[in-house]
Design an enzyme around this catalytic site. Structure first.
Site, short mmCIF file in Angstrom:
data_model
loop_
_atom_site.label_atom_id
_atom_site.label_comp_id
_atom_site.label_asym_id
_atom_site.label_seq_id
_atom_site.Cartn_x
_atom_site.Cartn_y
_atom_site.Cartn_z
N GLY A 1 25.84 13.03 57.52
CA GLY A 1 24.88 14.08 57.31
C GLY A 1 25.12 14.88 56.09
O GLY A 1 25.87 14.48 55.29
N SER A 2 24.40 15.94 56.09
CA SER A 2 23.39 16.01 55.10
C SER A 2 23.39 17.27 54.26
O SER A 2 23.33 17.14 53.07
CB SER A 2 22.04 15.80 55.73
OG SER A 2 21.68 16.90 56.51
N ARG A 3 23.51 18.45 54.83
CA ARG A 3 23.33 19.64 54.01
C ARG A 3 24.06 20.84 54.60
O ARG A 3 24.21 20.95 55.81
CB ARG A 3 21.84 19.98 53.91
CG ARG A 3 21.49 20.80 52.68
CD ARG A 3 20.01 20.93 52.54
NE ARG A 3 19.53 22.18 53.11
CZ ARG A 3 18.24 22.47 53.27
NH1 ARG A 3 17.32 21.58 52.93
NH2 ARG A 3 17.88 23.62 53.76
#
Length: 227
Positions: A190-192
């Protein structure tokens, strides 16, 4: 020596076992019937998959220099957002948001941006929108954490799942001590990470910059003014 995050141990073992079984079955039952390029393709694909998984769960040693007057990057990745926005969950006022996007090539350990005490923690179930979707910050599964340092300033940040990311790890509770630059969590595939600063904070990065968690300074943290 390469080290790996403990959150990746089970995934690495599963991938290794899967690849051993797959390649063994191919050698025993299919290799004699297939052209040589199929064997090469399988080996290349197996190597690439294992490389990607090992790459993802790397846990590099980093020399952290603590500084109570700055916020360090909480994740490796690219700065994709710097903007003034409304923060309705905890501060309930306008803040400067800095967002760091983690690709599959980045280290995915998350690090404390400042030292202090955890004043807020909440996990939110949600969707799995693409990380570049503006709604992903609040609509996707995420955790929200706030830390207050010794100077009275609070910084809030969110671990945000993405379209591929399906597991956020943050063994954190209110009252825990945060040590700047040290690992506090992980986002699997994931991601942010979004970080929220008071208006007027001097941001030390620009959109498009590549940062490394625990090493690069992203903002100055001033001592909180007393009334």
């Amino acid at each position: 020596m390469i080290r790996f995050h403990k959150e990746g141990f089970s995934t690495i073992i599963i991938v290794v076992v899967f690849l051993v079984i797959l390649n063994t079955l191919f050698i025993l039952f299919l290799k004699s019937m297939c052209p040589i390029w199929v064997s090469w393709l399988l080996q290349l694909g197996s190597f690439f998959l294992l490389f990607m998984v090992l790459q993802f769960f790397r846990k590099p040693d980093r020399k952290i220099v603590e500084n109570e007057y700055v916020a360090l990057a909480p994740a490796d990745g690219e700065v994709v957002v710097i903007e003034e926005t409304e923060e309705p969950e905890y501060f309930q006022d306008r803040r400067i948001q800095v967002s760091i996007f983690m690709s599959v090539w980045n280290v995915h350990s998350n690090r404390w941006p400042i030292s202090g005490s955890v004043t807020y923690f909440q996990h939110h179930d949600g969707k799995y929108l693409l990380a570049n979707n503006p709604k992903s910050s609040t609509d996707n599964e995420h955790t929200t954490i706030a830390v207050r340092n010794n100077n009275g300033q609070e910084v809030m940040f969110r671990q945000i799942a993405g379209y591929v990311a399906r597991r956020i790890v943050a063994p954190v509770k209110v009252g825990d001590k945060a040590s700047q630059g040290q690992n506090f969590g992980f986002i699997k595939f994931g991601s942010r990470v979004d970080i929220f600063f008071p208006l007027g904070t001097k941001i030390r990065v620009n959109v498009g910059d590549k940062v490394k968690g625990g090493l690069d300074i992203i903002a100055d943290i001033e001592k909180k003014k007393t009334e």
